[in-house]
Motif scaffolding. Structure first.
Motif, PDB file in Angstrom:
ATOM      1  N   TYR A   1       0.829  -1.218   0.000  1.00 57.47           N
ATOM      2  CA  TYR A   1       0.000   0.000   0.000  1.00 57.47           C
ATOM      3  C   TYR A   1       0.864   1.269   0.000  1.00 57.47           C
ATOM      4  O   TYR A   1       0.400   2.336   0.363  1.00 57.47           O
ATOM      5  CB  TYR A   1      -0.941   0.002   1.209  1.00 57.47           C
ATOM      6  CG  TYR A   1      -2.071  -1.004   1.087  1.00 57.47           C
ATOM      7  CD1 TYR A   1      -3.044  -0.859   0.101  1.00 57.47           C
ATOM      8  CD2 TYR A   1      -2.149  -2.093   1.942  1.00 57.47           C
ATOM      9  CE1 TYR A   1      -4.068  -1.785  -0.023  1.00 57.47           C
ATOM     10  CE2 TYR A   1      -3.173  -3.022   1.832  1.00 57.47           C
ATOM     11  CZ  TYR A   1      -4.136  -2.858   0.835  1.00 57.47           C
ATOM     12  OH  TYR A   1      -5.145  -3.769   0.715  1.00 57.47           O
ATOM     13  N   GLY A   2       2.112   1.140  -0.373  1.00 61.36           N
ATOM     14  CA  GLY A   2       2.964   2.313  -0.531  1.00 61.36           C
ATOM     15  C   GLY A   2       3.477   2.903   0.766  1.00 61.36           C
ATOM     16  O   GLY A   2       3.902   4.054   0.812  1.00 61.36           O
ATOM     17  N   HIS A   3       3.431   2.127   1.823  1.00 62.81           N
ATOM     18  CA  HIS A   3       3.918   2.624   3.104  1.00 62.81           C
ATOM     19  C   HIS A   3       5.419   2.400   3.254  1.00 62.81           C
ATOM     20  O   HIS A   3       5.972   1.454   2.704  1.00 62.81           O
ATOM     21  CB  HIS A   3       3.261   1.856   4.261  1.00 62.81           C
ATOM     22  CG  HIS A   3       1.871   2.294   4.565  1.00 62.81           C
ATOM     23  ND1 HIS A   3       0.895   2.388   3.608  1.00 62.81           N
ATOM     24  CD2 HIS A   3       1.292   2.657   5.732  1.00 62.81           C
ATOM     25  CE1 HIS A   3      -0.230   2.783   4.175  1.00 62.81           C
ATOM     26  NE2 HIS A   3      -0.021   2.958   5.454  1.00 62.81           N
ATOM     27  N   ASP A   4       6.034   3.299   4.049  1.00 63.77           N
ATOM     28  CA  ASP A   4       7.376   3.006   4.497  1.00 63.77           C
ATOM     29  C   ASP A   4       7.217   1.886   5.519  1.00 63.77           C
ATOM     30  O   ASP A   4       6.384   1.960   6.416  1.00 63.77           O
ATOM     31  CB  ASP A   4       7.992   4.234   5.164  1.00 63.77           C
ATOM     32  CG  ASP A   4       9.494   4.098   5.285  1.00 63.77           C
ATOM     33  OD1 ASP A   4      10.060   3.227   4.609  1.00 63.77           O
ATOM     34  OD2 ASP A   4      10.096   4.864   6.052  1.00 63.77           O
ATOM     35  N   ARG A   5       7.979   0.846   5.340  1.00 64.64           N
ATOM     36  CA  ARG A   5       7.783  -0.327   6.175  1.00 64.64           C
ATOM     37  C   ARG A   5       9.000  -0.486   7.073  1.00 64.64           C
ATOM     38  O   ARG A   5      10.115  -0.650   6.608  1.00 64.64           O
ATOM     39  CB  ARG A   5       7.639  -1.527   5.241  1.00 64.64           C
ATOM     40  CG  ARG A   5       7.704  -2.865   5.898  1.00 64.64           C
ATOM     41  CD  ARG A   5       7.928  -3.915   4.795  1.00 64.64           C
ATOM     42  NE  ARG A   5       8.263  -5.187   5.403  1.00 64.64           N
ATOM     43  CZ  ARG A   5       9.162  -6.009   4.917  1.00 64.64           C
ATOM     44  NH1 ARG A   5       9.832  -5.695   3.818  1.00 64.64           N
ATOM     45  NH2 ARG A   5       9.404  -7.140   5.507  1.00 64.64           N
ATOM     46  N   LEU A   6       8.775  -0.363   8.351  1.00 62.51           N
ATOM     47  CA  LEU A   6       9.886  -0.420   9.293  1.00 62.51           C
ATOM     48  C   LEU A   6       9.716  -1.642  10.168  1.00 62.51           C
ATOM     49  O   LEU A   6       8.884  -1.696  11.055  1.00 62.51           O
ATOM     50  CB  LEU A   6       9.914   0.860  10.136  1.00 62.51           C
ATOM     51  CG  LEU A   6       9.994   2.143   9.296  1.00 62.51           C
ATOM     52  CD1 LEU A   6       9.429   3.321  10.038  1.00 62.51           C
ATOM     53  CD2 LEU A   6      11.424   2.409   8.888  1.00 62.51           C
TER      54      LEU A   6
END
Ligand code: TPP
Ligand code: MG
Length: 161
Positions: free
Chosen positions: A71-76
């Motif tokens: 979903y286009g999130h920065d994934r941490l």
């Protein structure tokens, strides 16, 4: 209305368990937050269990962080037991939100926690083994050891009151 529109520093930080990633609201919310570049930080406390059900039996694709990336999130996706790494991840996610660069998801992966008696279910057969694993990787224990090593905390203070 978000701070993107109000021009404030406000950020929404939303905590949820791993099982919530399987309901529709999770997907709708991540999609909308990304489309609108909302200042949201999702924090998934992934203890690998929804009630007494292991996510190995319910989570297609094997990763909640990967869903956020889709979903286009920065994934941490941070260390299993490192408090400082989680703090760094939170700072970076909040900065990103404030700069109008959109939402992030922090997946805090905890080793399976022991449920003393799983919501009306019998004790899990591997309780003893998981309990030992968890104790060895306890984030508080590791953080205490780090503070002692760096001379920030004294042995006395570490013992508590
Ligand atoms: C909308 C909704 N569906 C189902 C439930 C029943 N339910 C209560 S807790 C739970 C699992 C929660 O798992 P998780 O979010 O991983 O939290 P944990 O059990 O690890 O604390 C479910 C399915 C609920 N409370 N609400
Ligand atoms: Mg859980």
């Amino acid at each position: 209305m978000s701070c993107v529109y109000r021009k404030t520093d406000s950020v929404v930080v939303c905590f949820f368990g791993d099982a919530a990633a399987n309901i529709g609201a999770f997907h709708e919310s991540l999609n909308m937050a990304a489309v609108m570049k909302l200042p949201v930080v999702w924090v998934c406390e992934n203890n690998q269990y929804g009630l007494s059900t292991c996510i190995c039996r319910t989570l297609a694709g094997g990763s909640i962080g990967l869903r956020a990336a889709a979903y286009g999130h920065d994934r941490l996706h941070r260390g299993r037991h490192n408090v400082v790494e989680v703090l760094d991840a939170a700072r970076s996610a909040i900065d990103r939100a404030r700069e109008g660069r959109g939402p992030s998801l922090i997946e805090a992966v905890h080793l399976p926690l022991v449920r003393p008696r799983g919501f009306g279910q019998p004790l899990l057969s591997d309780e003893g083994r998981r309990s030992t694993q968890w104790a060895a990787k306890c984030p508080i224990k590791h953080y205490t050891a780090m503070l002692l090593e760096q001379g920030i905390l004294s042995e006395d203070a570490a013992q508590g009151p």
